[in-house]
Design an enzyme around this catalytic site. Sequence first.
Site, PDB file in Angstrom:
ATOM      1  CG  HIS A   1     -20.008 -12.534  -8.377  1.00 13.31           C
ATOM      2  ND1 HIS A   1     -19.200 -12.424  -7.273  1.00 13.31           N
ATOM      3  CD2 HIS A   1     -20.901 -13.504  -8.083  1.00 13.31           C
ATOM      4  CE1 HIS A   1     -19.587 -13.299  -6.353  1.00 13.31           C
ATOM      5  NE2 HIS A   1     -20.621 -13.966  -6.827  1.00 13.31           N
TER       6      HIS A   1
ATOM      7  CG  ASP B   1     -16.008 -13.946 -13.134  1.00 12.73           C
ATOM      8  OD1 ASP B   1     -16.018 -15.187 -13.214  1.00 12.73           O
ATOM      9  OD2 ASP B   1     -16.675 -13.300 -12.309  1.00 12.73           O
TER      10      ASP B   1
ATOM     11  CD  GLN C   1     -22.265 -18.815 -12.831  1.00  9.76           C
ATOM     12  OE1 GLN C   1     -22.783 -19.808 -13.324  1.00  9.76           O
ATOM     13  NE2 GLN C   1     -22.198 -18.628 -11.520  1.00  9.76           N
TER      14      GLN C   1
ATOM     15  CB  CYS D   1     -22.620 -11.826  -5.222  1.00  9.30           C
ATOM     16  SG  CYS D   1     -22.648 -12.852  -3.765  1.00  9.30           S
TER      17      CYS D   1
HETATM   18  N1  PMP Z   1     -17.999 -14.604 -10.612  1.00 11.07           N
HETATM   19  C1  PMP Z   1     -19.169 -15.125 -10.972  1.00 11.07           C
HETATM   20  C2  PMP Z   1     -19.770 -14.731 -12.283  1.00 11.07           C
HETATM   21  C3  PMP Z   1     -19.821 -16.010 -10.120  1.00 11.07           C
HETATM   22  O1  PMP Z   1     -20.995 -16.526 -10.468  1.00 11.07           O
HETATM   23  C4  PMP Z   1     -19.218 -16.350  -8.892  1.00 11.07           C
HETATM   24  C5  PMP Z   1     -19.893 -17.287  -7.918  1.00 11.07           C
HETATM   25  N2  PMP Z   1     -21.257 -17.094  -7.795  1.00 11.07           N
HETATM   26  C6  PMP Z   1     -17.993 -15.798  -8.584  1.00 11.07           C
HETATM   27  C7  PMP Z   1     -17.409 -14.935  -9.461  1.00 11.07           C
HETATM   28  C8  PMP Z   1     -17.288 -16.128  -7.303  1.00 11.07           C
HETATM   29  O2  PMP Z   1     -16.899 -17.475  -7.300  1.00 11.07           O
HETATM   30  P1  PMP Z   1     -16.310 -18.144  -6.001  1.00 11.07           P
HETATM   31  O3  PMP Z   1     -17.283 -17.867  -4.897  1.00 11.07           O
HETATM   32  O4  PMP Z   1     -16.238 -19.598  -6.340  1.00 11.07           O
HETATM   33  O5  PMP Z   1     -14.993 -17.550  -5.742  1.00 11.07           O
END
Ligand code: PMP
Length: 591
Positions: free
Chosen positions: A135, A212, A215, A378
């Site tokens: 992401h 991270d 998910q 993203c």
């Molecule tokens: N990493 C991953 C794999 C995500 O799916 C997301 C959110 N789509 C994020 C990071 C960012 O999370 P947040 O917007 O809650 O900070």
Amino acid sequence: MTASPSLATSDHGSTSVGEIRAQFPILQARAHGRPLVYLDSAASTQQPEAVIQAVSDYHRLHHANIHRGVYQLSQTATRMYEEARASVARLLNAAEPAECLFTRGTTESINLVASTWGRATLRPGDEIILSVLEHHSNIVPWQLVAEATGARIKVIPMNDAGELDLEAYRALLSPQVRMVAVNHVSNALGTINPVRDIIAEAHAVGALALIDGAQWVAHGPTDVQALDADFYAFSGHKLYGPTGIGVLYGKRRLLDCMPPYQGGGDMIERVTFAKTTYAALPNKFEAGTPNISGAVGLGAAIGWIEALGLDRVSAHEQALLRYATERLSQVAGLEIKGQAGAKSGVVSWVMRDPPIATLDIGVQLDLRGICIRTGHHCCQPLMDRLGVTSTARASLGLYNGRDDIDRLAEALTEIVASVRTRVSASVSPITPASESLAETQDLTYPAAAAQSPEAAADEIADLFEFLPDWPMRHQHIIDLGDKLPVMPDFLKTAANSVSGCQSTVHIAARLKPGTEDVIEFLADSDANIVRGLIALLQQLYSGQHAAAILGFDAEAYFTRIGLDQHLSMSRRNGLASMVQRLRHLAQRYAG
Ligand code: PMP
């Protein structure tokens, strides 16, 4: 509910998906007159009554600022905040709650590590390994710190199924590598990465590993000690909790050595103008008044999901994923992106035959009460690797059942059939190739639809008022798009492309022959909804005097006809980008 598996609770019997769904007030709602089907849990899960109630009780009965008040209310709020931290530690199996820092979410957690550990540690020539599945929030913070320190970023590639190439990873590892930062599960494809092995191999060359977990945490048991993760990040709003709250887990010995992230109240031990010393963990990293109610809500969400049992959540979602994969594979022309052996509840796809822009799929599903996500998720580097600009993505939560998947598959079959009918009726959603039109002068540019943009606007508004609801207005916009004058491919150049739109958009404008300030333009997009919006813009602007174009307040007008309520933020931004392009052109000729 058709044959959905049950989820057993830890202390009583089993809970059906129907019973779980009943705990989510929002899932009782209807969308466009149909029962809501929510398949966007990878973006944000919905919140059960237990979480909503805990946050509400906190606000009604217990709110006060934490840590500093001597009065009972403040002590209660402090206790609730710290209990939430203890729940996080239990969820992650952290060695102690102080290793679990509250942040705004995964994004802030990763930024915290990149800017504190990264800036303090990285030197020119050091390496950071990321993966192609990341992401943007696990890419950009590392790019920022790499620029500041002279470190370099290396990327683990993947195979066509969406699995990381571990041989290539091993080849990237060397003593120069200081950090390996990868996701536990890919939000765009659902791939579950073998993070335990990835971490062990990072450690073998002396590197740290950040996972991270955005998910993962809501979809299976997490054990940061068994994984031996150095840092682990997640967000509350993907774990049935509130937005604006998340967690960074870090090993104490690392957090103790890292400089603070932000300065302010609560993170200090002693402040003088000569020198400040910092508080112990976790306060050192929690400057200022934190999101107390968010933490309380997250604590409640953790308690709620633990009672259902994360092993059982995982079994339910895996069974539903298999069903979804099977049902969607049967939709003609649908190609699933990401077929990893180990996957979480995410199905991403594109429509190949007939080609349907993912934006149109999302809009058409919304009209049927079905929420999915379309776009690049993203993950633009991943989209580049897949050779697409976007995918449509359905993602599962534990309130989803087979009936949701059936509704999705049936809706997609219907959408494909209606596009096929339109194509065979030769109202093609795809602009026909027009190489034969060699000269722009031979093209038909739309003439003025009315005396002025204002007069055209009134005509459009009258018609919109006639159409009683958004589905009908939407259909009208799509119909307008079908009649868009042809824009030949040779005009679809980089110079004519408009950025800031979720789909591909080109605009080619000219001065009307024989005039000095009348602007005409052709435009096109791969998404039907955008073609419809282009048709509206042509009615407003094409064939009008530059000064009249500049004098027209398009934004107020779109609000007047209700587009602001029904277009997503990104589509509104896309519309604004097109208007801006036309206004720039008009400025040139406004005299
Ligand atoms: N990493 C991953 C794999 C995500 O799916 C997301 C959110 N789509 C994020 C990071 C960012 O999370 P947040 O917007 O809650 O900070």
